[in-house]
Design a protein around this motif. Structure first.
Motif: not given
Length: 998
Positions: A717-724, A736-745, A747-750
């Motif tokens: 829907k056009g939003g952005l999300v920080p990933l590791y 190739v296997c890709v593992v994606l983790r949402d690091v929004t929390a 990033k907020r702590t940082e």
């Protein structure tokens, strides 16, 4: 300077022509007015201008940030000397800056202008064809842009009318002009299309040539008019001629038999691909070069062509296509007919986008520089040119029409054909008017040969038609070899049996055939007529047309094998058929002759179930069920994981994703197959992620996981999300296997921690500023107190009656001196912490500074009965530092060492150059020393040790902290080592970058 030739006039300046097609933005601003004089396509797009000329018409408000920054540059830039500047609002990210090289230049009309050249990409990414299209939009003359190799990039409609079907400078005959323009920047000359001017644009690897048609178009000479040719009206259908009526046609000269002159220039051709990478060649020269057999696999997706011809074993071209970026210089080894050696061809391509910036495919060119090899191929083919095919003499017009059954061509029987009768000499041709015979193109000549061969084959194999229940032998493609007969197909089993309504039943029965679980292929000779869905799915082809383009029966490589002992049906034969991927699969099959649309045809029926014995079938089914259960369990585990998991192929296409990945990006499972890996990331992260994926797929070892990296994902829907992201190649290396983790929390702590740190730094800075101001305010009255007490001590205005008053005045003067020293230390410490200490870095002789400090502290050392020893090598190089702060460092270290060393102790001062080329100042004493805890206390401001009272030495506790701060302010490294009752060693090391060479 807004004239019709706006763009051309500005490109006369080589300083601007070098940046005309640059992928980074470049502006030329007026030094006196708030407007743009010139900009390249990327720079114009940043200010929403569709072309460079439109950028000059953009109006700016006086308070616009870009105008203010250009005005500042106009007042500070020196003439002709470039300077790097950080500019805001010139296409940089929100809140960021763009590093640009800015210079003041003088134009041809003696006006001053500001040239701003970005050092990095900014704004909207524009491909080379789009940049060329926008540049040519401002040119009124017929114009075209070519690469340095002479291939066409973009052209105006008026230029295309001039050039016709010529798409490179070699075809236009402008090679000499191109060389001159590349060397001199410009060349003028005459071509067959009229007078032209070539101008060099760009620099380095991005050189292009702009061709302007400056003269009127030349009218081509009128072609000679051929005499009229009589048109023969069509005749009524007649019976096929007998074999003895075959006559040799008039000899048609074979273009391959003509001896061509030796080639001196490289062979060039152009190609293009659509959005599905279907590869087509723009000229027939390339097809003639590689031969008709090799050229038969063209006009298909590149992957199929590469797999069939083994063109791209390392996957370089496939990776370039998947990246959708411009690529060049990839050498592809193309096979050629009649030779085991391959021909090296350099291929280059660039992506093509439509007006809506949607990807529309690729366009490029190929170059073969092996001219000797091309000449050898032409000579070889001219020597082995095939004989002209026999032609069929037209039947007499008065021949009676044959019955309907005579129109069905007989098919070969199991018995070998009878030997051919010798052909009679050709009948004399009737006299016809002298008309020049039209020449055949190579493709028409090849089609004519194939048509003649097929008709001759039918005539040679004439015979009686077989009954519909007769079993035809198994045959293999090209040539069709007979095999053992098998049981016939019941006439009532399929709607293929012969009856008066055979044609109607055949068409109406196709939906039924498409639903059968067995594969059915209908063909006549080498022509494929029909294949049901089961046969196409089993062989891997999408449509019958795709199978025909792949080579028809020749691509299937049908071979017969003995049926296994446990086969379910012993009446059939086991076949080996090659699928679209080149794999051979075993299958049971039968071959029948049927009537298809009133003509005999062969039907190949195959059982698409695997040919295995019962025991092996049961074991295979059990193993399949076990694998399915394991796959379901693994899928359930992946779906319950909180991290998103994607599986990619080597080209970066998404094959599958778990539920967490679907929830993370907002796509359904079926939508992932339509996406590439780069589509899931923001533009600023896409290039880094794709480069990392490319490096991972190129590695030889199958490393499962990498250390990981951060990226910014883009949801549906056009939003952005920080990933590791962590990536790993699966076993086999194809996926190739890709593992994606949402690091929004995280990033907020940082961000919260960074904000807290910034608040603490602001508070510390405020405290330091407060101390600096207070110290400055106290010093003025304190200096007055010290001055008045000194005047009274020396009784300059009269004697003091009581000696006790004199003693009090001495105490006042000593206390004021101590207080002023404390305030000076506080002021220095606050300036250092606030970063406002003024330092003057000059070349310093460290030995000379140390000797002066030792001489200054010698009197204190003698009073405390401490020996000072020095070791100062005369070859010590000079350092770059602040002289006052270095002297303060040496005095503080000597003062502390003398203060905490008892009578009879020693203080050793030395300088040296260590192994890392650092200049080191060391001060060592034999005093009481400090423990680790006391050492930490000593480095804190206003903290004093218990040893101070023991040795009778007081202080403010600012000596070591100030010394450490001054050392770090001079880019030096401060180190202290101390042990109780074993003395203290203090080391100040100036880095090699601050040391002058001797």
């Amino acid at each position: 300077m807004l004239e019709p030739r706006f763009q051309v006039d500005w490109l006369n300046d080589p300083r601007l022509a070098a940046h005309a097609l640059s992928p980074v933005p470049v502006w030329l601003w007026s030094a006196t007015e708030p407007r743009i004089l010139w900009a390249n396509a990327v720079a114009a797009a940043i200010f929403d201008a569709p072309s460079p000329a439109a950028a000059s018409e953009v109006t700016f408000e006086p308070n616009h940030s870009a105008v203010a920054q250009v005005a500042r540059l106009a007042g500070t830039l020196p003439q002709g000397l470039p300077r790097l500047e950080r500019l805001r609002g010139f296409g940089a990210a929100l809140g960021g800056t763009l590093v640009c090289q800015c210079s003041r230049i003088t134009l041809a009309d003696h006006r001053n202008a500001i040239l701003i050249v970005s050092t990095e990409r900014a704004g909207k990414e524009l491909a080379l064809p789009e940049r060329a299209h926008r540049l040519l939009k401002d040119v009124d003359e017929p114009a075209a842009l070519f690469t340095a190799d002479g291939e066409l990039i973009e052209s105006l409609a008026s230029a295309r009318e001039r050039m016709g079907d010529k798409r490179d400078l070699i075809a236009l005959g402008a090679e000499k002009l191109a060389r001159e323009a590349t060397l001199n920047g410009r060349a003028d000359g005459e071509l067959g299309e009229g007078a032209v001017t070539l101008r060099k644009l760009g620099a380095g690897p991005t050189v292009t040539l702009l061709m302007l048609f400056t003269g009127p178009a030349r009218k081509p000479a009128a072609p000679p008019v051929a005499p009229p040719v009589a048109i023969v009206p069509p005749q009524a259908p007649v019976a096929p001629p007998e074999p003895q009526t075959i006559a040799s046609p008039p000899t048609v000269p074979n273009p391959a038999s003509l001896e061509a002159p030796a080639r001196r220039m490289p062979f060039r051709f152009v190609w293009q691909m659509d959005e599905d990478t279907c590869f087509t060649v723009g000229t027939e020269d390339f097809e003639r070069l590689i031969g008709p057999n090799t050229a038969s696999v063209l006009d298909r997706p590149w992957k199929e062509i590469a797999d069939a011809l083994k063109l791209d074993p390392s996957g370089q071209v496939a990776q370039a296509l998947s990246a959708r970026e411009t690529w060049s210089g990839l050498v592809v080894m193309w096979p050629v007919d009649g030779s085991d050696e391959r021909l090296p061809i350099e291929m280059s391509g660039l992506p093509v986008f439509d007006r809506d910036r949607q990807f529309a495919g690729f366009r490029g060119f190929g170059i073969c520089r092996d001219t000797d090899r091309i000449d050898a191929l032409q000579r070889q083919r001219s020597q082995t040119a095939p004989e002209p095919p026999p032609a069929i003499a037209p039947p007499p017009a008065e021949a009676p029409a044959p019955p309907l059954e005579a129109k069905v061509l007989p098919f070969p029987s199991a018995a070998p054909p009878a030997p051919r009768a010798p052909e009679p000499p050709p009948a004399p041709a009737a006299e016809t008017p002298s008309v020049q015979a039209p020449a055949l193109s190579p493709s028409e000549h090849s089609a004519f040969q194939e048509l003649a061969r097929e008709l001759s084959e039918r005539l040679r194999n004439g015979g009686e038609k077989k009954a519909e229940d007769e079993i035809a032998p198994f045959v293999a493609p090209a040539p069709l070899a007979p095999a053992a007969p098998v049981a016939p197909l019941a006439p009532t089993s399929l709607p293929l049996a012969r009856n008066p309504n055979a044609a109607r039943d055949t068409h109406e029965g196709r939906p039924i055939l498409d639903r059968l679980p067995v594969g059915i292929l209908v063909y006549r000779l080498n022509n494929l007529i029909y294949a049901n869905r089961a046969f196409l799915d089993w062989t891997g082809y999408g449509t019958l047309e795709a199978l025909t383009e792949a080579g028809g029966l020749d691509s299937l490589f049908i071979e017969t094998r003995e049926a296994p002992a446990g086969a379910k049906n012993g009446n059939g034969k086991t076949l080996s058929i090659t699928t679209v991927n080149g794999n051979q699969k075993a299958v049971e099959g039968r071959l029948f002759t049927v009537s298809w649309n009133d003509e005999n045809a062969l039907v190949l029926m195959i059982n698409t179930q695997p040919v295995v014995s019962d025991e092996r079938g049961k074991a295979a089914e059990a193993s399949l069920r076990r694998l399915e259960e394991e796959n379901q369990q693994l899928k359930a585990v992946l779906d319950t994981a909180t991290d998103g998991v994607l599986v990619l192929d080597r080209a970066g296409r998404v094959l599958s994703g778990n539920r967490s990945a679907q929830a993370l990006f907002g796509y359904e499972a079926t939508q992932f197959s339509e996406l590439s890996f780069g589509d899931l990331f923001a533009p600023e992260s896409r290039r880094g992620v794709l480069d990392h994926l490319d490096r991972l797929t190129r590695e030889n070892g199958a490393r499962m996981l990498d250390p990981g990296r951060e990226a910014i994902g883009r949801v549906a829907k056009g939003g952005l999300v920080p990933l590791y992201i962590t990536m790993g190649r699966l076993e086999g290396g194809d996926k190739v296997c890709v593992v994606l983790r949402d690091v929004t929390a995280w990033k907020r702590t940082e961000e919260e921690l960074i904000k807290a740190r910034q608040e603490a730094e602001r508070a510390s800075t405020a405290k330091s500023e407060f101390l600096a101001k207070i110290s400055h305010e106290i010093r003025t009255p304190l200096n007055a107190i010290i001055g008045f007490s000194e005047v009274m001590m020396h009784e300059r205005f009269g004697a003091i009656g009581n000696e006790r008053y004199k003693q009090y005045l001495k105490d006042i003067h000593a206390s004021g001196g101590s207080l002023i020293t404390l305030l000076n230390d506080l002021l220095d410490l606050s300036k250092i912490e606030a970063g406002k200490l003024d330092l003057s870095f000059v070349s310093i002789d460290l030995n000379n500074v140390v000797q002066q400090c030792v001489a200054q502290m010698q009197e204190d050392a003698n009073r405390e009965r401490v020996i000072i020893r020095t070791s100062l090598p005369p070859t010590l190089p000079h350092i770059i530092a602040d002289a006052r702060s270095v002297r303060q460092i040496a005095l503080n270290l000597l003062s502390n060492s003398i203060k905490f060393t008892g009578a009879g102790g020693q203080v050793i001062v030395s300088t040296a150059v260590n192994d890392t080329h650092e200049v080191v100042l060391r001060v060592r004493d034999t005093g009481t020393g400090m423990s680790e805890k006391e050492l930490q206390t000593a480095l804190e401001p206003f903290r004093q040790l218990s040893t101070s009272a023991r040795w009778g030495s007081g202080g403010t506790g600012l000596g070591l902290p100030i010394t450490k701060a001054l050392a770090e302010a001079n880019h030096a490294r401060f180190r202290i080592v101390s042990h109780v009752d074993d003395g203290t060693l203090v080391e100040v090391a100036f880095p090699a970058t601050r040391v002058l060479a001797q």
